[in-house]
Design an enzyme around this catalytic site. Structure first.
Site, PDB file in Angstrom:
ATOM      1  CE  LYS A   1      36.567  64.835  68.809  1.00  0.00           C
ATOM      2  NZ  LYS A   1      36.144  65.054  67.832  1.00  0.00           N
TER       3      LYS A   1
ATOM      4  NE  ARG B   1      36.327  48.145  71.111  1.00  0.00           N
ATOM      5  CZ  ARG B   1      36.555  48.474  69.672  1.00  0.00           C
ATOM      6  NH1 ARG B   1      36.952  49.017  69.373  1.00  0.00           N
ATOM      7  NH2 ARG B   1      35.912  47.860  68.865  1.00  0.00           N
TER       8      ARG B   1
ATOM      9  CB  CYS C   1      31.370  44.491  71.507  1.00  0.00           C
ATOM     10  SG  CYS C   1      29.476  45.006  71.862  1.00  0.00           S
TER      11      CYS C   1
ATOM     12  CG  HIS D   1      19.857  84.829  44.513  1.00  0.00           C
ATOM     13  ND1 HIS D   1      18.971  84.749  44.046  1.00  0.00           N
ATOM     14  CD2 HIS D   1      19.355  82.751  44.659  1.00  0.00           C
ATOM     15  CE1 HIS D   1      18.619  84.317  43.836  1.00  0.00           C
ATOM     16  NE2 HIS D   1      17.941  83.330  43.822  1.00  0.00           N
TER      17      HIS D   1
ATOM     18  CG  ASN E   1      32.832  43.418  68.571  1.00  0.00           C
ATOM     19  OD1 ASN E   1      32.166  43.126  69.055  1.00  0.00           O
ATOM     20  ND2 ASN E   1      33.772  43.800  68.010  1.00  0.00           N
ATOM     21  N   GLY E   2      28.876  44.191  65.945  1.00  0.00           N
ATOM     22  CA  GLY E   2      28.153  44.608  64.704  1.00  0.00           C
ATOM     23  C   GLY E   2      26.797  43.658  64.668  1.00  0.00           C
TER      24      GLY E   2
ATOM     25  CE  LYS F   1      34.463  66.589  59.964  1.00  0.00           C
ATOM     26  NZ  LYS F   1      33.608  67.651  60.432  1.00  0.00           N
TER      27      LYS F   1
ATOM     28  CD  GLU G   1      36.501  70.577  61.541  1.00  0.00           C
ATOM     29  OE1 GLU G   1      36.509  70.626  62.323  1.00  0.00           O
ATOM     30  OE2 GLU G   1      36.111  69.780  60.867  1.00  0.00           O
TER      31      GLU G   1
ATOM     32  CD1 TRP H   1      28.808  49.597  73.883  1.00  0.00           C
ATOM     33  CD2 TRP H   1      27.106  49.794  75.186  1.00  0.00           C
ATOM     34  NE1 TRP H   1      29.272  50.662  74.015  1.00  0.00           N
ATOM     35  CE2 TRP H   1      28.246  50.653  75.560  1.00  0.00           C
ATOM     36  CE3 TRP H   1      26.444  49.977  76.198  1.00  0.00           C
ATOM     37  CZ2 TRP H   1      28.255  52.614  76.371  1.00  0.00           C
ATOM     38  CZ3 TRP H   1      25.921  50.634  76.823  1.00  0.00           C
ATOM     39  CH2 TRP H   1      27.349  52.346  77.529  1.00  0.00           C
TER      40      TRP H   1
ATOM     41  CD  GLU I   1      30.796  68.232  59.076  1.00  0.00           C
ATOM     42  OE1 GLU I   1      31.204  67.505  59.209  1.00  0.00           O
ATOM     43  OE2 GLU I   1      29.882  69.203  59.760  1.00  0.00           O
TER      44      GLU I   1
END
Length: 607
Positions: free
Chosen positions: A602, A27, A2, A502, A98-99, A483, A486, A74, A479
């Site tokens: 991207k 948004r 929002c 191992h 918002n939220g 990150k 990257e 939204w 992940e």
């Protein structure tokens, strides 16, 4: 996400607010509205659909007034309708929000018992009535708002104006961004400083827990404890590219800090907040007849799929195969009759993922996509889409898109569990309640950024870093390693903690930090054993865990990062944030291009 705009101006503000809202259209929203004070009285216009619908409403019924607030919404609590559109008003208050107000049900019941009548299905209206009730008890506008803010739980941003006072606007932020703009005898509030750019280049960004009393003469800011606080006013470039970063140096940082808000929006899209139950769209899938789920994605999205495998198999007792699209597309994998294939992509244009989708389609699988761009190629070729609501993600290294993907996948796993008889109503409500706490817990983690930055300075000196985890924290280790490499260009690898012996333990010495992602759980003792193996060989361990885990195993670690206590469903969402912040601040210490790391794009639209 929002959008919020507030203006204390010298001329009619409705046209100014409408133009500012147009700058927030990126948004995403499905209704909009503006409220002003006309001769001290609250007046309001709202419309469902895009801003041209609100524009037409304003042309037909102009809105006067030199103070006002506006909002693009939204649909969250309650469907997209004029009655649920913001601003929400009482006879004394108008506000936009918002939220998520986590405890709105209890507050609503309390107000209903007091005889309050509600005109919408939203959580937002509760706040307006709470402030009004406090004012009716004799408190002034500021004190009534302060007392109400203390009652609210969740992650939110608010902008409030009051009947009878054309020189007062109050803003508050907890988990959702809010900025104050300074003009010449005029003042502004905005959820995104980009919206304020045409009006002023002098902007102050509220910090977590702050609230502000704004008049045409300036702003008094208070911290979460109610103490007066000073926040710097910055001169910002009015270009979209720079102002869009808010008070952050990079888009990646901004997007990390947007996660409480966007995860909240994604959650609320797919649950019934009044009943604490799932409310997903028609998935065109009978989970009782699905023999296997195939999840296909690339990069970070594939790790979201790996985490989802744990959820689907444990909660729904449904077998899942996860594969990276670039391998799956050439394997000619046998697909079971009646199978479900889930494709996860931020852009919805990833070439390998699209090719894999087309293969699964030829094998008569039901195609479900989890995408952030609903008009994308993957979305258009799917039988059903379950969108994320992350908003545009500019930084190449995915952050908020990842956690929104996890949010949707968690809800899909719960839906499968419910359909297959492995989740009763009470368990469903408990799971939804735990997920609704995630935005608040994320905000707690983000409050420790300064400490994470200090740890990252030491991490930046390493040439190699290992991440370890068990269960869903194993994909989180993958992940975390991705990150770090990257954006900092430090070689990093993620391993299942039990695999250390191992082979990977051969890499461990005093120069190789090992980051253990380990919530206290039934697997915690085993991870601690792996940490001991590392430390016995001179390795330096950074432990990411909750208070209990750190108390049990953090004494000999090089550093510990405390994360709020959470369960196996919500832990991957919460633990994503310290992993992201470690990578971000390590890259800053290395001096790399965080938003556009070398050799990366991207969206990978070619092989």
């Amino acid at each position: 996400m929002c959008g919020i705009v507030g203006v204390l101006g010298k001329e009619p503000v409705a046209p100014i607010i409408l133009e500012a809202l147009k700058r927030l259209e990126y948004r995403g929203y499905d209704s909009a509205g503006i409220a002003t004070l006309v001769n001290g009285e609250i007046d309001r216009r709202r419309a469902v659909g895009k801003l041209n619908a609100l524009d037409e409403t304003l042309r037909a019924r102009p809105l006067d007034g030199h103070i006002g607030i506006g909002h693009t919404r939204w649909a969250t609590h309650g469907p997209a309708s004029e009655k649920n559109a913001h601003p929400h008003i009482t006879e004394k208050v108008a506000l936009v929000h918002n939220g998520i107000i986590e405890n709105f049900r209890e507050l609503r019941e309390e107000l209903l018992a007091d005889g309050v009548t509600f005109s919408s299905d939203t959580d937002t209206e509760v706040v307006a009535h709470l402030i009004t009730r406090e004012m009716n008890k004799g408190l002034d506008r500021v004190d009534a708002t302060s007392r109400t803010l203390a009652r609210l739980e969740g992650a939110f941003a608010l902008c409030i104006i009051f009947q009878g006072d054309e020189n007062l606007m109050i803003g508050a932020r907890r988990g959702s961004p809010l900025a104050i703009g300074y003009g010449d005898g005029e003042m502004y509030l905005g959820s995104d400083a980009f919206a304020l750019a045409p009006m002023t280049n002098r902007v102050c960004f509220l910090e977590e827990g702050d609230w502000a009393v704004v008049t045409r003469g300036g702003a008094r800011i208070y911290d979460a404890d109610g103490q007066a606080a000073e926040r710097p006013v910055k001169i910002t470039d009015a270009s979209a590219a720079l102002v869009g970063k808010g008070n952050h140096r990079h888009f990646m940082a901004k997007e990390i800090f947007e996660q409480p808000e966007v995860v909240g929006h994604t959650l609320i899209e797919y649950i019934d907040p009044m009943e604490n139950t799932l409310s997903l769209p028609d998935l065109k899938t009978d989970f009782t007849k699905v023999p296997k789920v195939t999840i296909v994605a690339c990069g970070t999205a594939s790790y979201a799929g790996l985490i989802a495998k744990y959820w689907f198999e444990e909660f729904a007792r449904l077998p899942v195969e996860v594969d990276i699209a670039s391998e799956f597309r050439y394997r000619e994998a046998p697909m079971p009759e009646g199978g479900l294939a889930i494709f996860v992509s931020q852009s919805g244009e990833t070439a390998d993922t699209l090719a894999a989708l087309q293969y699964c389609k030829s094998q008569k699988q039901t195609i479900l996509s989890v995408v952030n761009v609903t008009e994308s190629s993957i979305a258009r070729e799917s039988d059903v889409i379950v969108p994320t609501f992350a908003g545009p993600e500019i930084g190449v290294a995915s952050t908020k898109a990842f956690t929104c993907q996890l949010t949707v996948l968690a809800l899909l796993a719960l839906a499968a569990a419910k359909a297959r008889g492995h989740l009763n109503l009470e368990e469903e409500r408990n799971a939804v309640r735990r997920l609704m706490e995630v935005p608040r817990l994320m905000s707690d983690v983000l409050g420790h950024e300064e400490y994470l930055e200090k740890i990252s300075h030491d991490l930046s000196k390493a040439r190699d870093v290992l991440y370890i985890g068990r269960g869903p924290m194993y994909p989180m280790a993958l992940e975390g390693a991705l990150k770090l490499k990257e954006i900092s260009y430090i070689h990093a690898e993620g391993y299942a903690a039990g695999e250390l012996k191992h082979g990977p333990v051969a890499l461990v010495d005093e120069n190789v930090p090992v980051i253990a992602v380990a919530p206290s759980s039934i697997l915690f003792d085993k991870t601690v054993s792996n940490m001991q193996v590392v430390m016995a060989r001179g390795g330096k361990v950074i432990l990411i865990s909750d208070k209990q885990g750190i108390a049990e195993a953090g004494k000999d670690a090089m550093a510990t990062i405390e994360v709020p206590a959470c369960d196996k469903l919500t832990a991957p969402l919460i633990y994503s944030l310290p992993v992201q912040l470690l990578a971000y601040h390590t890259a800053l210490a290395k001096g790399t291009d965080v938003d556009q790391p070398r050799n990366l794009a991207k969206s990978v639209t070619v092989e």
